[in-house]
Design a protein around this motif. Sequence first.
Motif, short mmCIF file in Angstrom:
data_model
loop_
_atom_site.label_atom_id
_atom_site.label_comp_id
_atom_site.label_asym_id
_atom_site.label_seq_id
_atom_site.Cartn_x
_atom_site.Cartn_y
_atom_site.Cartn_z
N SER A 94 -23.94 75.01 24.76
CA SER A 94 -24.40 74.28 25.94
C SER A 94 -23.27 73.37 26.43
CB SER A 94 -25.63 73.43 25.61
OG SER A 94 -26.07 72.71 26.74
N THR A 95 -22.93 73.47 27.69
CA THR A 95 -21.86 72.66 28.28
C THR A 95 -22.46 71.45 28.98
OG1 THR A 95 -20.57 74.66 28.65
CG2 THR A 95 -19.87 72.69 29.83
N GLU A 97 -21.28 69.32 31.11
CA GLU A 97 -21.02 69.16 32.55
C GLU A 97 -21.97 70.00 33.40
OE1 GLU A 97 -18.78 69.57 30.29
OE2 GLU A 97 -17.06 68.25 30.58
N GLU A 98 -22.56 71.04 32.82
CA GLU A 98 -23.45 71.90 33.58
C GLU A 98 -24.90 71.42 33.53
OE1 GLU A 98 -22.86 75.78 31.98
OE2 GLU A 98 -20.81 75.98 32.75
N ARG A 99 -25.16 70.34 32.81
CA ARG A 99 -26.51 69.79 32.73
C ARG A 99 -26.70 68.72 33.79
NH1 ARG A 99 -28.15 72.33 27.90
NH2 ARG A 99 -30.26 71.87 28.62
N THR A 100 -27.95 68.44 34.12
CA THR A 100 -28.24 67.46 35.16
C THR A 100 -27.92 66.06 34.68
OG1 THR A 100 -30.53 67.07 34.45
CG2 THR A 100 -30.13 68.93 35.95
N ARG A 104 -28.36 64.22 30.90
CA ARG A 104 -27.24 63.54 30.23
C ARG A 104 -27.56 62.07 29.96
NH1 ARG A 104 -22.75 65.99 34.26
NH2 ARG A 104 -21.34 64.44 33.33
N THR A 343 -18.30 87.46 30.99
CA THR A 343 -17.88 86.08 31.27
C THR A 343 -16.42 85.98 31.70
OG1 THR A 343 -17.22 85.64 28.98
CG2 THR A 343 -19.53 85.25 29.56
N CYS A 380 -16.59 67.33 25.88
CA CYS A 380 -16.72 66.96 27.29
C CYS A 380 -15.89 65.71 27.54
CB CYS A 380 -18.18 66.70 27.63
SG CYS A 380 -18.98 65.55 26.50
#
Length: 380
Positions: A94-95, A97-100, A104, A343, A380
């Motif tokens: 899970s990255t 930066e790609e989460r809301t 976070r 990917t 991150c």
Amino acid sequence: MREPTVVGTESNGGSVGSIAQSPPPQALLERLKDYGQEDAFALWDELSPDERDHLVKDIESLDLPRVDRIIRCSLRSQGLPVAAIEPVPERSVSTVEERTMDERERWWKMGLKAISDGKLAVLLLSGGQGTRLGSSDPKGCVNIGLPSGKSLFQLQAERILCVQRLAAQVTSEGGGSGSAAIHWYIMTSPFTDDATRKYFEGHKYFGLESDQVTFFQQGTIPCVSKDGRFIMETPYKVAKAPDGNGGVYSALKSSKLLEDMATRGIKYIDCYGVDNALVRVADPTFLGYFIDKGVSAGAKVVRKAYPQEKVGVFVRRGKGGPLTVVEYSELDPSLASAINQETGRLRFCWSNVCLHMFTLDFLNQVANGLEKDSVLLPSC
């Protein structure tokens, strides 16, 4: 003038002063033969009585079954066939930066709350010397050339202090009263322990309380050749080195620090290597994410930059097998350069940068020989 004494039968051409030809202890020799290490006694006939006694005690001090398991595991891992490993499933990564932002922020606050409640400890792997940095001092003591002149130990101590203040502040704003200190467990080695302790004492623990820092030593393991045979430092002493970061589990168990953590109410352990100037010690977001997922072990990872980059990668052992790390020296070049067509990334792209999160239950299980599933979280 006193005449030299000749003892026993002739050896070394019958030279004066030869040593009596008593054989090595039979039981110990048979044990060495069981593990293919009888060459440790190869120069027995040339040793003095004191040297023989030293060699016997040195061999007897080794946990031969454990050492043999480690050697065999290491030899088996070399040249892994293609079918033996699989890429880490995308769902396991899970990255951040790609989460809301809401997610976070929730993880951040969740992590700070756990820290404020005294549930997090920090575990530093710091057994190595700074030889590659041109110093025999522990790595954490070495001046790495920063404008501030701060050492790695100082940087990490100051980050612990910063997180403690953040946890106290956020908890206070939420009406809570928690303000627990983060306990710092520092694993040294027989080669770095004394110097590390003195360095912390000389710098007054960089603002931390002395009782929130615990030092403990990792073990040592015999050095072996490529075919798994013991390397001798001298004819009567096996060459040894610290048993690596993997030695942390047995070291925690033998030093009874797992019980110490339980007594302190610690549930989560942030584990990292000393030689990382950018490490986010006690990262609240990582901790909150880890708690939210309800897993027992996790790791921050970074994307491998290019196939030949000298860094180990996470893989899955076989279909549905456990996640593990394969070192760059063990990964076949064809696998290292293989591309995931979906990917566009390397198939084996998630690098191990020694940033881990564990539950205390997991550490206890590993220390007793058990395994659990894990998840990965990119840096991150």
